[in-house]
Design a protein around this motif. Structure first.
Motif, PDB file in Angstrom:
ATOM      1  N   ALA A  36      32.484  19.379  58.805  1.00  0.00           N
ATOM      2  CA  ALA A  36      33.700  20.193  58.960  1.00  0.00           C
ATOM      3  C   ALA A  36      34.164  20.783  57.628  1.00  0.00           C
ATOM      4  O   ALA A  36      34.548  21.953  57.566  1.00  0.00           O
ATOM      5  N   ALA A  37      34.140  19.995  56.558  1.00  0.00           N
ATOM      6  CA  ALA A  37      34.580  20.495  55.249  1.00  0.00           C
ATOM      7  C   ALA A  37      33.679  21.622  54.770  1.00  0.00           C
ATOM      8  O   ALA A  37      34.148  22.609  54.202  1.00  0.00           O
ATOM      9  N   GLU A  38      32.379  21.504  55.016  1.00  0.00           N
ATOM     10  CA  GLU A  38      31.446  22.544  54.586  1.00  0.00           C
ATOM     11  C   GLU A  38      31.624  23.830  55.390  1.00  0.00           C
ATOM     12  O   GLU A  38      31.495  24.926  54.850  1.00  0.00           O
ATOM     13  N   VAL A  39      31.936  23.694  56.665  1.00  0.00           N
ATOM     14  CA  VAL A  39      32.202  24.880  57.490  1.00  0.00           C
ATOM     15  C   VAL A  39      33.473  25.564  56.993  1.00  0.00           C
ATOM     16  O   VAL A  39      33.497  26.787  56.800  1.00  0.00           O
ATOM     17  N   MET A  40      34.520  24.785  56.751  1.00  0.00           N
ATOM     18  CA  MET A  40      35.765  25.355  56.239  1.00  0.00           C
ATOM     19  C   MET A  40      35.538  26.014  54.886  1.00  0.00           C
ATOM     20  O   MET A  40      36.052  27.101  54.632  1.00  0.00           O
ATOM     21  N   ASN A  41      34.759  25.379  54.035  1.00  0.00           N
ATOM     22  CA  ASN A  41      34.456  25.937  52.716  1.00  0.00           C
ATOM     23  C   ASN A  41      33.782  27.291  52.862  1.00  0.00           C
ATOM     24  O   ASN A  41      34.114  28.242  52.161  1.00  0.00           O
ATOM     25  N   ARG A  42      32.838  27.408  53.782  1.00  0.00           N
ATOM     26  CA  ARG A  42      32.112  28.664  53.989  1.00  0.00           C
ATOM     27  C   ARG A  42      33.054  29.759  54.487  1.00  0.00           C
ATOM     28  O   ARG A  42      33.003  30.892  54.010  1.00  0.00           O
ATOM     29  N   VAL A  43      33.946  29.445  55.397  1.00  0.00           N
ATOM     30  CA  VAL A  43      34.898  30.434  55.915  1.00  0.00           C
ATOM     31  C   VAL A  43      35.855  30.871  54.803  1.00  0.00           C
ATOM     32  O   VAL A  43      36.108  32.065  54.615  1.00  0.00           O
ATOM     33  N   ILE A  44      36.362  29.911  54.039  1.00  0.00           N
ATOM     34  CA  ILE A  44      37.311  30.221  52.967  1.00  0.00           C
ATOM     35  C   ILE A  44      36.625  30.993  51.836  1.00  0.00           C
ATOM     36  O   ILE A  44      37.163  31.980  51.333  1.00  0.00           O
ATOM     37  N   ALA A  45      35.435  30.556  51.445  1.00  0.00           N
ATOM     38  CA  ALA A  45      34.730  31.187  50.322  1.00  0.00           C
ATOM     39  C   ALA A  45      34.342  32.632  50.605  1.00  0.00           C
ATOM     40  O   ALA A  45      34.220  33.434  49.682  1.00  0.00           O
ATOM     41  N   THR A  46      34.162  32.979  51.859  1.00  0.00           N
ATOM     42  CA  THR A  46      33.722  34.329  52.201  1.00  0.00           C
ATOM     43  C   THR A  46      34.860  35.223  52.685  1.00  0.00           C
ATOM     44  O   THR A  46      34.633  36.383  53.035  1.00  0.00           O
ATOM     45  N   ALA A  47      36.088  34.706  52.689  1.00  0.00           N
ATOM     46  CA  ALA A  47      37.237  35.521  53.099  1.00  0.00           C
ATOM     47  C   ALA A  47      37.494  36.614  52.065  1.00  0.00           C
ATOM     48  O   ALA A  47      37.290  36.418  50.870  1.00  0.00           O
ATOM     49  N   ASN A  48      37.931  37.757  52.531  1.00  0.00           N
ATOM     50  CA  ASN A  48      38.235  38.902  51.668  1.00  0.00           C
ATOM     51  C   ASN A  48      39.720  38.856  51.304  1.00  0.00           C
ATOM     52  O   ASN A  48      40.570  39.030  52.178  1.00  0.00           O
ATOM     53  N   PRO A  49      40.062  38.653  50.015  1.00  0.00           N
ATOM     54  CA  PRO A  49      41.475  38.562  49.645  1.00  0.00           C
ATOM     55  C   PRO A  49      42.237  39.866  49.835  1.00  0.00           C
ATOM     56  O   PRO A  49      43.463  39.875  49.817  1.00  0.00           O
ATOM     57  N   GLY A  51      42.987  42.372  48.072  1.00  0.00           N
ATOM     58  CA  GLY A  51      43.933  42.756  47.035  1.00  0.00           C
ATOM     59  C   GLY A  51      45.064  41.781  46.789  1.00  0.00           C
ATOM     60  O   GLY A  51      45.912  42.032  45.946  1.00  0.00           O
ATOM     61  N   HIS A  52      45.097  40.680  47.501  1.00  0.00           N
ATOM     62  CA  HIS A  52      46.172  39.703  47.343  1.00  0.00           C
ATOM     63  C   HIS A  52      45.726  38.561  46.432  1.00  0.00           C
ATOM     64  O   HIS A  52      44.545  38.245  46.337  1.00  0.00           O
ATOM     65  N   VAL A  53      46.693  37.924  45.792  1.00  0.00           N
ATOM     66  CA  VAL A  53      46.424  36.726  45.012  1.00  0.00           C
ATOM     67  C   VAL A  53      46.091  35.616  46.002  1.00  0.00           C
ATOM     68  O   VAL A  53      46.717  35.499  47.050  1.00  0.00           O
ATOM     69  N   VAL A  54      45.095  34.803  45.677  1.00  0.00           N
ATOM     70  CA  VAL A  54      44.661  33.726  46.573  1.00  0.00           C
ATOM     71  C   VAL A  54      45.084  32.385  45.993  1.00  0.00           C
ATOM     72  O   VAL A  54      44.873  32.147  44.817  1.00  0.00           O
ATOM     73  N   PRO A  55      45.660  31.491  46.760  1.00  0.00           N
ATOM     74  CA  PRO A  55      46.055  31.709  48.149  1.00  0.00           C
ATOM     75  C   PRO A  55      47.392  32.432  48.242  1.00  0.00           C
ATOM     76  O   PRO A  55      48.317  32.125  47.516  1.00  0.00           O
ATOM     77  N   SER A  56      47.467  33.357  49.147  1.00  0.00           N
ATOM     78  CA  SER A  56      48.682  34.124  49.384  1.00  0.00           C
ATOM     79  C   SER A  56      49.569  33.347  50.354  1.00  0.00           C
ATOM     80  O   SER A  56      49.061  32.765  51.313  1.00  0.00           O
ATOM     81  N   PRO A  57      50.883  33.356  50.132  1.00  0.00           N
ATOM     82  CA  PRO A  57      51.761  32.666  51.076  1.00  0.00           C
ATOM     83  C   PRO A  57      51.735  33.300  52.468  1.00  0.00           C
ATOM     84  O   PRO A  57      52.063  32.661  53.453  1.00  0.00           O
ATOM     85  N   VAL A  58      51.330  34.552  52.554  1.00  0.00           N
ATOM     86  CA  VAL A  58      51.279  35.240  53.847  1.00  0.00           C
ATOM     87  C   VAL A  58      49.857  35.294  54.392  1.00  0.00           C
ATOM     88  O   VAL A  58      49.617  35.039  55.567  1.00  0.00           O
ATOM     89  N   TYR A  59      48.888  35.620  53.524  1.00  0.00           N
ATOM     90  CA  TYR A  59      47.511  35.840  53.977  1.00  0.00           C
ATOM     91  C   TYR A  59      46.556  34.694  53.662  1.00  0.00           C
ATOM     92  O   TYR A  59      45.365  34.810  53.950  1.00  0.00           O
ATOM     93  N   GLY A  60      47.029  33.612  53.090  1.00  0.00           N
ATOM     94  CA  GLY A  60      46.153  32.488  52.770  1.00  0.00           C
ATOM     95  C   GLY A  60      45.037  32.925  51.842  1.00  0.00           C
ATOM     96  O   GLY A  60      45.283  33.489  50.788  1.00  0.00           O
ATOM     97  N   ASN A  61      43.800  32.721  52.259  1.00  0.00           N
ATOM     98  CA  ASN A  61      42.646  33.117  51.456  1.00  0.00           C
ATOM     99  C   ASN A  61      42.129  34.494  51.815  1.00  0.00           C
ATOM    100  O   ASN A  61      41.103  34.925  51.309  1.00  0.00           O
ATOM    101  N   LEU A  86      42.744  21.625  52.647  1.00  0.00           N
ATOM    102  CA  LEU A  86      44.017  22.202  53.051  1.00  0.00           C
ATOM    103  C   LEU A  86      45.197  21.731  52.216  1.00  0.00           C
ATOM    104  O   LEU A  86      46.304  22.221  52.387  1.00  0.00           O
ATOM    105  N   GLN A  87      45.005  20.797  51.297  1.00  0.00           N
ATOM    106  CA  GLN A  87      46.113  20.252  50.536  1.00  0.00           C
ATOM    107  C   GLN A  87      46.850  21.296  49.730  1.00  0.00           C
ATOM    108  O   GLN A  87      48.060  21.212  49.563  1.00  0.00           O
ATOM    109  N   ASP A  88      46.154  22.314  49.182  1.00  0.00           N
ATOM    110  CA  ASP A  88      46.822  23.344  48.417  1.00  0.00           C
ATOM    111  C   ASP A  88      47.723  24.220  49.277  1.00  0.00           C
ATOM    112  O   ASP A  88      48.626  24.863  48.778  1.00  0.00           O
ATOM    113  N   TRP A  89      47.473  24.268  50.578  1.00  0.00           N
ATOM    114  CA  TRP A  89      48.262  25.113  51.475  1.00  0.00           C
ATOM    115  C   TRP A  89      49.564  24.441  51.774  1.00  0.00           C
ATOM    116  O   TRP A  89      50.507  24.882  52.149  1.00  0.00           O
TER     117      TRP A  89
END
Length: 89
Positions: A36-49, A51-61, A86-89
């Protein structure tokens, strides 16, 4: 798209949860040995920010990218559990 050819507006977690769940299913199908952690890592690592600072309070990653989540080269997760990711969120 709705039956008569129109579109509806959809927002919030009730809209995003099934879309992200579908992406997780695609990643799990492409990489069945990931935990599960590796799947989440892959989704988060490939998200397109987008133009926002990551993590964004509105758009997350950022905006999920299904093609990148399934095909990109992603470094292994350094977090042992999904909770740690998810701890940083």
């Amino acid at each position: 798209m709705v039956p008569n050819g129109g579109y509806v507006q959809w927002s919030g977690t009730s809209a995003s949860a099934p879309i992200v769940s579908g992406l997780v299913a695609l990643v799990r199908a492409a990489y069945p040995k990931l935990n599960a952690a590796e799947v989440m890592n892959r989704v988060i690592a490939t998200a397109n920010p987008n133009g926002h600072v990551v993590p964004s309070p509105v758009y997350g990653n950022g905006l999920i990218d299904a093609a990148a989540a399934v095909t990109a080269s992603v470094a292994p997760s350094t977090s042992p559990t999904p909770t740690a990711l998810l701890q940083d969120w």
